[in-house]
Scaffold this motif. Structure first.
Motif, short mmCIF file in Angstrom:
data_model
loop_
_atom_site.label_atom_id
_atom_site.label_comp_id
_atom_site.label_asym_id
_atom_site.label_seq_id
_atom_site.Cartn_x
_atom_site.Cartn_y
_atom_site.Cartn_z
N LEU A 63 0.83 -1.20 0.00
CA LEU A 63 0.00 0.00 0.00
C LEU A 63 0.87 1.26 0.00
O LEU A 63 0.59 2.22 -0.74
CB LEU A 63 -0.92 0.01 1.22
N TYR A 64 1.92 1.24 0.80
CA TYR A 64 2.82 2.39 0.84
C TYR A 64 3.48 2.60 -0.52
O TYR A 64 3.61 3.73 -1.00
CB TYR A 64 3.89 2.17 1.91
N ARG A 65 3.87 1.51 -1.15
CA ARG A 65 4.48 1.61 -2.49
C ARG A 65 3.57 2.37 -3.45
O ARG A 65 4.01 3.24 -4.19
CB ARG A 65 4.76 0.20 -3.01
N ARG A 66 2.26 2.05 -3.42
CA ARG A 66 1.37 2.69 -4.38
C ARG A 66 1.05 4.14 -4.01
O ARG A 66 1.08 5.02 -4.86
CB ARG A 66 0.08 1.87 -4.51
N VAL A 67 0.71 4.41 -2.75
CA VAL A 67 0.34 5.79 -2.40
C VAL A 67 1.55 6.72 -2.49
O VAL A 67 1.40 7.94 -2.67
CB VAL A 67 -0.29 5.88 -0.99
N ALA A 68 2.77 6.16 -2.40
CA ALA A 68 3.97 6.97 -2.57
C ALA A 68 4.36 7.10 -4.04
O ALA A 68 5.22 7.92 -4.38
CB ALA A 68 5.14 6.36 -1.78
N GLY A 69 3.72 6.32 -4.91
CA GLY A 69 3.98 6.43 -6.34
C GLY A 69 5.28 5.82 -6.79
O GLY A 69 5.81 6.19 -7.85
N PHE A 70 5.82 4.85 -6.03
CA PHE A 70 7.08 4.22 -6.41
C PHE A 70 6.84 3.17 -7.49
O PHE A 70 5.84 2.44 -7.45
CB PHE A 70 7.77 3.58 -5.21
N GLU A 71 7.78 3.06 -8.41
CA GLU A 71 7.60 2.15 -9.54
C GLU A 71 7.72 0.69 -9.12
O GLU A 71 7.06 -0.18 -9.66
CB GLU A 71 8.62 2.48 -10.63
N THR A 72 8.56 0.43 -8.12
CA THR A 72 8.79 -0.96 -7.70
C THR A 72 8.64 -1.11 -6.19
O THR A 72 8.80 -0.14 -5.43
CB THR A 72 10.21 -1.43 -8.09
N ALA A 76 10.15 1.05 -2.61
CA ALA A 76 9.39 1.30 -1.38
C ALA A 76 10.09 0.69 -0.17
O ALA A 76 10.15 1.30 0.91
CB ALA A 76 7.97 0.73 -1.52
N TRP A 77 10.64 -0.51 -0.33
CA TRP A 77 11.36 -1.19 0.75
C TRP A 77 12.56 -0.36 1.20
O TRP A 77 12.81 -0.19 2.40
CB TRP A 77 11.80 -2.56 0.25
N VAL A 78 13.32 0.17 0.24
CA VAL A 78 14.50 0.99 0.56
C VAL A 78 14.09 2.26 1.31
O VAL A 78 14.73 2.64 2.31
CB VAL A 78 15.28 1.33 -0.73
N GLU A 79 13.02 2.92 0.85
CA GLU A 79 12.56 4.15 1.50
C GLU A 79 12.09 3.88 2.93
O GLU A 79 12.38 4.64 3.85
CB GLU A 79 11.43 4.79 0.68
N LEU A 80 11.35 2.80 3.12
CA LEU A 80 10.86 2.47 4.45
C LEU A 80 11.99 2.09 5.40
O LEU A 80 11.95 2.42 6.59
CB LEU A 80 9.85 1.32 4.36
N LYS A 81 12.98 1.43 4.89
CA LYS A 81 14.12 1.03 5.72
C LYS A 81 14.84 2.25 6.30
O LYS A 81 15.38 2.20 7.42
CB LYS A 81 15.09 0.19 4.89
N ALA A 82 14.79 3.37 5.56
CA ALA A 82 15.46 4.59 6.00
C ALA A 82 14.52 5.56 6.73
O ALA A 82 14.93 6.68 7.06
CB ALA A 82 16.09 5.29 4.80
#
Length: 477
Positions: A63-72, A76-82
């Protein structure tokens, strides 16, 4: 939605998870996945130990991947890890699930099932949106358009016969990696490979209904499905004592679409020729419109001889023989049946008075003329509808519709990362699931805005409406 600038991507994903519709539709399925995983561990070596990550936690990453507009999902995993704060919002804690865990989650909840679940979430959320104060006025003016969502993967390309029609033979069978995608050749806006979204939206760009289909298929059946969705999910909540206007380009010009719209108290503003030039064929639509401007047919009425003093051109625009006549729009909704009548009245002291009602006339040849359509005849529904190609009011609606569509397109593209030339999606069910998540998120934002405005009445309009009043123009002018 400038007033929602503090709603971060993580907060929006959390708000969607907290929505009653998500809890009612998606949570039972996620809990079932957890129960099944727990049952497997009881029979295994872990003796009933719960899985480290719940299905809800894993789903929150998607869900975070889509609402943030990330292509993959990887991005999203990299952004959340940070981002520990967003991880906390989504209930992930100090660590992140492995990418292998995320892959296994998609096997437990495949794309076709996610599409069904989030379609239902979207439908239920939208029904709350359409009941917000002021929404009925906003939805008096509607637009419809189609947009491309591309893919890096290869769709089937069908052989074309001598007449230019596609056959069932696939010429690139060995290289196909996206079976449900479509392909359009050439160099215009929709050339490429992928799918198309046909959307129905209000004058403020609020999404009312949408459909996904392969890129090479006709927009007309998709538009019919969109209007059917509107009829089922939105129309019952509308006040139908006043007519609405639907503006769409010439690609949606068909009698079935016009009939569907009129049955829903909607006046079609759809023309037989396009106002825009076609790249590579700059004269095509201009010539089409010019030919229709010059092709006039008289009316032949079996009981009213003076109807022959009036004519309509290829766009359905009315004039009298002497040129002194005046026309008036007639758009009436029956208070008993909610049936919409679309007509144009003509008045001339020299040529007489006429009333040309949409659906009552058809074209005939030898000589070219308009005659009454009887049962079994296919009427020309453009004749009698005053929102024509050269009508100034129709042009205003058309210009506005482009702006509303661009607003919706920009939101879906820039905020949610969809409607791109290329994506890493390979199946229509995956596309539908992602669009359904984005549509659900849009509804969550609209509901949040309404809640905030209700909590601070001074910031709303003087009439107390949550949504700005419509700028609808006078249809009876």
């Amino acid at each position: 939605m400038g007033e929602l600038g503090d709603v971060t991507d993580g907060l929006l994903a959390a708000m969607l998870i907290a929505a009653p519709e998500f809890k009612q539709v998606v949570m039972p399925r996620l809990e079932a996945i957890d129960e099944r995983a727990h049952a497997r561990t009881i029979r295994g070596t872990k003796l009933g130990t719960k899985a480290r990550w719940s299905a809800l936690q894993l789903e929150s990453v998607f869900l975070y991947r889509r609402v943030a507009g990330f292509e993959t999902v990887k991005r999203a995993w990299v952004e959340l890890k940070a981002d520990p704060q967003t991880r906390l919002m989504l209930g992930l804690g100090d660590e992140m699930p492995s990418r292998a865990s995320l892959t296994r989650h998609l096997k437990s909840l495949p794309h076709f099932e996610r599409a069904e679940l989030y379609r239902e979430v979207d439908r239920r959320l939208r029904q709350r949106v359409v009941q917000l104060p002021g929404f009925d006025d906003e939805a008096r003016i509607l637009g419809m358009d189609g947009s491309k969502h591309g893919t890096h993967f290869t769709p089937p390309i069908y052989e074309v016969d001598e007449s230019g029609n596609k056959t069932d033979k696939i010429i690139n069978r060995d290289s196909v990696t996206a079976e449900t995608a479509g392909y359009i050749g050439g160099y215009h806006a929709k050339s490429g490979q992928g799918w198309q979204m046909v959307a129905l939206f209000t004058e403020r760009g609020t999404l009312l209904a949408w459909d996904i289909s392969p890129l090479h298929t006709s927009e007309m059946p998709a538009a019919e499905r969109v209007l059917a969705s509107y009829e089922k999910e939105v129309h019952p909540f509308r006040k139908n004592e006043k007519p609405n206007v639907l503006t769409a380009d010439g690609g949606f010009n068909s009698n079935p679409i016009r009939r569907q719209a009129q049955a829903l108290c909607i006046i079609p503003n759809i023309h037989k020729a396009s106002h825009k030039e076609v790249p590579g064929l700059p004269e095509e639509e201009t010539e089409n419109a010019t030919k229709r401007n010059k092709r006039w047919r008289t009316f032949e009425h079996p009981k009213q001889a003076h109807y022959s003093n009036w004519q309509a051109n290829g766009h359905g625009e009315l004039r009298c023989s002497c040129g002194q006549g005046k026309t008036k729009r007639i758009n009436e909704v029956s208070s008993k049946t909610e049936h919409l009548t679309i007509a144009t009245k003509g008045h001339c002291s020299n040529c007489g008075n006429v009333r040309i009602t949409s659906g009552k006339w058809r074209s005939a040849r030898r000589p070219d003329r308009y005659v009454l359509a009887y049962r079994g005849d296919e009427a020309d529904l453009t004749v009698g509808n005053s929102l024509t190609f050269n009508d100034p009011l129709a042009a205003i609606y058309g210009a506005d519709r482009f702006g509303w569509g661009e607003s919706l397109h920009a939101t879906i593209n820039k905020r949610f990362g969809l409607l791109k030339d290329k994506s890493w999606m390979r199946d229509i069910s995956e596309v539908e699931a992602e669009f359904a998540v984005a549509a659900s998120a849009i509804s969550v934002l609209l509901l949040e805005r309404a809640a905030r405005q209700a909590a601070t009445p001074l910031s709303s309009s003087p009439s107390g409406s949550v949504i700005k009043q419509s700028t609808a123009l006078p249809l009876a002018a």
